[in-house]
Motif scaffolding. Structure first.
Motif, PDB file in Angstrom:
ATOM      1  N   ASP A  88     -15.301   9.375 -29.870  1.00  0.00           N
ATOM      2  CA  ASP A  88     -15.329  10.223 -28.670  1.00  0.00           C
ATOM      3  C   ASP A  88     -16.369  11.334 -28.797  1.00  0.00           C
ATOM      4  O   ASP A  88     -17.148  11.583 -27.876  1.00  0.00           O
ATOM      5  N   ARG A 119     -21.315   4.026 -26.680  1.00  0.00           N
ATOM      6  CA  ARG A 119     -20.016   3.753 -27.308  1.00  0.00           C
ATOM      7  C   ARG A 119     -20.015   2.437 -28.091  1.00  0.00           C
ATOM      8  O   ARG A 119     -19.553   2.395 -29.245  1.00  0.00           O
ATOM      9  N   GLU A 150     -19.871  11.550 -26.601  1.00  0.00           N
ATOM     10  CA  GLU A 150     -20.081  12.769 -25.807  1.00  0.00           C
ATOM     11  C   GLU A 150     -21.465  13.361 -26.071  1.00  0.00           C
ATOM     12  O   GLU A 150     -22.171  13.780 -25.140  1.00  0.00           O
TER      13      GLU A 150
END
Length: 459
Positions: free
Chosen positions: A133, A119, A137
């Motif tokens: 996001d 991230r 993922e």
């Protein structure tokens, strides 16, 4: 030694290899490998345009990590092939063991970093919201198994250096089939499965790599080397390891520098382009990746052949062989670019029906013709220079050209002049063409003839 398959490998390497016999399996393998990414993007484009673009950004981060593995892989490709050309079989095996051991060790570290820090890495590129996001993922799952990819990269290099370019091709075919079926199953919900989106693509990619990797390990230790090669690492050959790093770090840094520059360009795209321009960039990158697969394949084949010839002291054969490869690359690239221009709307229409994206992408494909001319030159000549052991000049040229023309040029044209994504493509084309001219001059100048890494032992 006579009981092992090494003698057959050496005879094939020295007497039966040609640029065509080496390049066409690499071409098929490269095309199929690109199809893995193409299918991922296509499946996600049916799910969410932004998810598709986000995975493209995440793969740039993964690509940087993959380039760390090329430090020894690039060097070992040259050292192994030159030693086989010079008939130094034992040294070639030792280099293979070093490369595999190093990449496995680095791969473990990279896997941990990707899982924990994906991230922050994506945020540093400017990703936020759904883009962040989706990207996180994807990297969390794919990153877990990067150590396996690192090890397999080294084994692939060893296979190719011995002339076994068809084996990776066959394995990639298997991976493609598995990845396609799983993408359609997990992303589009075939066979009644739940729609998993980005998670589905990550699972499909990871599983197909695991299956392909298992097959490759079995073939590698049966066809080329024995597990006992790792005994050559005791005591550890520090001198040979440092030689590998001296070659591998500059060669890998050129690619690392390119990808870091591209990450900066991506950051510019995220911050200063519209959503449609950003989405178009992702689709065009996937489409145009098929334009240069001939040049990429010829370049890799030329590196192997040049390494063997330089190791054997056949410098004139190496010199003229590169020019023939370059002419073939230009011709095939011209065909691909022409088809791309003619069918540009249909190609972009595979991914989206957004009229603005199709219009922007059509113009980019036309501009991309100039970029491909320069990229073709770089892919073939730079790989040939590496094969001869000349790695420092291409790296120095890359540092200057990529940051001044590609990166700063993108900022200048996109932000200052306001040309948007068109300005970015102009900057990228200028970088490729400028470096291409420098590489041709370097090869013609002949300084690479003094860069051989091995002593010829044929007599």
């Amino acid at each position: 030694v006579r009981k092992l398959p090494h003698t057959k490998v050496r005879r094939f390497s020295m007497k039966k290899m040609s640029l065509f016999s080496l390049s066409w399996p690499i071409f098929i393998e490269t095309l199929l490998f690109m199809m893995l990414g193409f299918i991922d993007v296509f499946a996600l484009s049916q799910y969410d345009d932004l998810a598709s673009a986000s995975v493209g950004t995440a793969n740039q981060v993964a690509g940087i990590c993959n380039l760390l593995f090329s430090v020894t892989a690039t060097a070992s490709a040259v050292i192994i092939a030159q030693n086989l050309g010079a008939k130094n079989r034992e040294k070639a095996s030792e280099t293979a063991a070093l490369s595999i051991f190093f990449n496995f060790s680095i791969g473990i570290i990279v896997s941990v970093v990707l899982v924990i820090f994906n991230r922050p890495m994506l945020s540093a590129l400017g990703a936020e919201g759904k883009v962040l996001d989706f990207g996180s993922e994807y990297l969390t799952i794919v990153g877990c198994f990067m150590f396996g990819q690192a090890t397999l990269n080294s084994m692939n290099v060893v296979l190719r250096s011995h002339g076994y370019t068809r084996i990776p091709m066959y394995i990639t075919i298997v991976m493609n089939i598995i990845n396609t079926v799983l993408d359609l199953t997990f992303v589009l919900g075939w066979f009644g499965m739940p729609v998993l989106g980005v998670t589905g693509v990550a699972l499909a990619t990871t599983f197909s790599r695991l299956v392909g990797g298992t097959i490759l390990v079995i073939i590698f230790f049966k066809k080329v080397e024995k597990p006992s090669i790792f005994k050559k690492l005791f005591p550890f050959p520090f001198k040979d390891f440092w030689q590998m790093l001296k070659i591998g770090i500059p060669a890998a840094f050129e690619s690392i520098n390119y990808n870091i520059a591209q990450l900066v360009v991506t950051s510019i795209a995220l911050r200063f382009m519209t959503d449609n321009e950003y989405i178009t960039r992702s689709y065009i990158q996937n489409i145009t990746s098929t334009f240069y697969i001939f040049s990429q394949s010829i370049g890799q084949g030329s590196q192997i052949l040049t390494s063997h010839r330089v190791g054997a002291g056949k410098y004139d054969e190496a010199y003229h062989g590169v020019w023939r490869g370059l002419l073939a690359g230009y011709g095939l690239t011209a065909v691909m670019c022409t088809l791309g221009v003619i069918f540009r709307s249909q190609l972009i229409g595979i991914f989206t029906d957004n009229p603005e994206v199709i219009a922007i992408g059509g113009t980019l494909i036309i501009i991309n013709v100039v970029l491909e001319a320069g990229r073709c030159t770089n892919l073939i000549v730079i790989n040939s220079l590496r094969g001869a052991g000349d790695v420092y000049f291409p790296t120095a040229a890359a540092i200057f050209s990529m940051w001044v023309l590609s990166t700063f040029g993108s900022y200048l044209f996109v932000v200052v002049f306001g040309w948007g994504i068109y300005g970015m493509w102009i900057a990228l084309a200028a970088d490729e063409c400028f470096r291409g001219i420098l590489m041709v001059c370097r090869w013609k100048g002949g300084k690479w003839r003094q860069k051989s890494l091995v002593k010829n032992q044929q007599n």
